[in-house]
Design a protein around this motif. Structure first.
Motif, short mmCIF file in Angstrom:
data_model
loop_
_atom_site.label_atom_id
_atom_site.label_comp_id
_atom_site.label_asym_id
_atom_site.label_seq_id
_atom_site.Cartn_x
_atom_site.Cartn_y
_atom_site.Cartn_z
N ALA A 16 0.82 -1.21 0.00
CA ALA A 16 0.00 0.00 0.00
C ALA A 16 0.85 1.25 0.00
O ALA A 16 0.48 2.27 -0.57
N VAL A 17 2.04 1.19 0.63
CA VAL A 17 2.84 2.39 0.77
C VAL A 17 3.34 2.92 -0.56
O VAL A 17 3.58 4.12 -0.72
N GLY A 35 9.08 4.06 0.65
CA GLY A 35 8.74 2.79 0.04
C GLY A 35 9.72 1.67 0.32
O GLY A 35 9.55 0.55 -0.14
N ARG A 36 10.77 1.98 1.12
CA ARG A 36 11.77 0.96 1.43
C ARG A 36 11.38 0.18 2.67
O ARG A 36 10.94 0.75 3.66
N THR A 37 11.56 -1.12 2.63
CA THR A 37 11.32 -1.95 3.81
C THR A 37 12.39 -1.65 4.86
O THR A 37 13.57 -1.53 4.53
N ALA A 38 11.99 -1.51 6.10
CA ALA A 38 12.92 -1.19 7.17
C ALA A 38 14.03 -2.23 7.26
O ALA A 38 13.80 -3.43 7.10
N VAL A 45 7.30 -0.80 6.43
CA VAL A 45 7.79 -0.12 5.24
C VAL A 45 7.75 1.37 5.53
O VAL A 45 6.79 1.88 6.13
N TRP A 46 8.79 2.09 5.12
CA TRP A 46 8.86 3.52 5.43
C TRP A 46 8.00 4.32 4.46
O TRP A 46 8.23 4.32 3.25
N ASP A 47 7.00 5.01 5.02
CA ASP A 47 6.23 6.00 4.28
C ASP A 47 6.10 7.22 5.19
O ASP A 47 6.69 7.27 6.27
N TYR A 57 11.63 16.89 2.31
CA TYR A 57 13.00 16.95 1.77
C TYR A 57 13.49 15.56 1.38
O TYR A 57 14.03 15.35 0.28
N LEU A 58 13.28 14.56 2.25
CA LEU A 58 13.74 13.21 1.96
C LEU A 58 13.00 12.61 0.76
O LEU A 58 13.57 11.81 0.01
N THR A 59 11.74 13.00 0.59
CA THR A 59 10.97 12.47 -0.53
C THR A 59 11.56 12.90 -1.87
O THR A 59 11.44 12.18 -2.86
N THR A 60 12.24 14.05 -1.90
CA THR A 60 12.86 14.49 -3.16
C THR A 60 14.00 13.60 -3.58
O THR A 60 14.49 13.69 -4.71
#
Length: 371
Positions: free
Chosen positions: A11-12, A61-64, A85-87, A124-127
């Protein structure tokens, strides 16, 4: 046991930064400034490498616990295996209270306490995440831009071999290694003595040191040197040395300012040692003096000219090392190795109480790296 719904891993990927009204107002530019609190341990952007913590490129979207090449703590790996998962939602919770969300994480950072800081740093990290980068418009090339070099226009690369570096071979029994060159010795020999020997030229004020401390040091040592988690306390502790558990800080225990300067210059910031200029180190040292009330003027400037005039409060309680005058050394006798003392051995002090080891708060997984 950590429990995360495995559906979150799928979903993320459909989430974007603008999924909620609050994220729509996030400011990536302001987030870049917030990220300075993280930069001592994490890196982003082109050429970023793992530091104390993992690279944060493509974090959304990365798994921890799965960044390739980084050694995570067991609890972080277990969280990923359980479906974390990181969202924006999971990261917001983690950044607010890392140890509260994942108990046993090596993340020493206490957490961001302001919602807007969390929102902005995530913007910022999303960029730096692939999905965001892929949707970004291509940069327009200026009309007067220089032409792109092709095989026909690229200058020929010289194939001449650089002259070999002249080094002196080892004279040891096995001929291993070589004699260090003067430039190499100079780069290593940077110690600072209490009498000022070895001090570089430079200067810095308390006011200049404060933003450097906030950016580079506060993540571990607290905004006012109070320490976070198991990281060292740098200020306070006056009049505690006679207690069972003394607070040994720069202001209460350390004898010489040269030790402060030398250590900061040589080993700090944690994970990015030797990245500070000499002026930065002078400014940080001045700010640490200010935090410990040794200087009280924000305009105070510390430099190689006035450095040796500063005396730390506990200097007079240290004595010269005169062990060579003790009977054992004076007589050059053999040390006693058995039955040296009559009666049973008694424990007279414990390492944690005399401050040889840090307080662990019962957490075996704290310290070391950062997730």
């Amino acid at each position: 046991m950590l429990k995360f719904p495995k559906s979150a891993a799928f979903a993320v990927l459909g989430l974007t930064l603008l999924s909620t009204p609050s994220w729509a107002e996030a400011d990536a530019g302001a987030g870049e400034k917030v990220f300075k609190k993280c930069a001592a341990c994490h890196a982003v952007g082109d050429g970023a490498k793992h530091k104390i913590g993992p690279v944060l490129n493509d974090l959304i979207g990365r798994t921890a616990g799965t960044a390739e090449g980084f050694k995570y703590s067991n609890p972080m790996i277990a969280a990923g295996e359980a479906g974390l998962v990181w969202d924006q939602t999971t990261l917001a919770e983690y950044l607010a209270n890392p140890k509260g969300m994942i108990k046993g994480t090596k993340m020493a950072f206490a957490g961001l306490k302001k919602d807007d800081e969390i929102e902005n740093v995530l913007a910022y990290l999303t960029t730096f995440s692939q999905g965001e980068a892929a949707s970004a418009p291509a940069a327009q090339e200026p009309a007067d831009a220089a032409p792109v070099e092709t095989a026909e226009t690229t200058p020929a690369v010289s194939t001449e071999t650089a002259p070999a570096m002249a080094v002196e071979a080892s004279t040891g029994a096995f001929g291993l290694g070589r004699v260090a060159m003067p430039e190499e010795i100079a780069a290593w020999n940077i110690d600072i003595r209490p009498d000022g020997m070895g001090l570089p030229e430079g200067k810095g004020t308390v006011a200049e040191g404060e933003p450097i401390f906030t950016e580079k040091c506060a993540v571990c040592h607290g905004d006012f040197g109070e320490g976070t988690g198991r990281w060292p306390v740098l200020a306070g502790g006056q009049d505690t040395l006679q207690r069972e558990r003394p607070e040994k800080t720069i202001g209460s225990y350390w004898p010489y300012l040269s030790t402060v300067f030398d250590y900061v210059r040589r080993a700090m910031p944690f994970g990015d040692a030797r990245s500070l200029s000499d002026d930065d180190v002078y400014a940080l040292t001045a700010y640490l003096l200010y935090l410990n009330d040794i200087v009280t003027d924000e305009d105070f400037e510390l430099s190689n000219e006035n450095f040796t005039s500063i005396r730390l409060p506990n200097e007079g309680n240290f004595i010269p090392d005169d062990r060579l005058s003790e009977p054992h050394y004076a007589k050059r006798g053999e040390p006693c190795m058995s039955e040296c003392k009559p009666g049973p051995v008694k424990i007279t002090a414990r390492a944690q109480i005399i401050d040889v080891t840090p307080d662990g708060e019962g957490d075996e997984n704290t310290g070391g790296g950062i997730d």
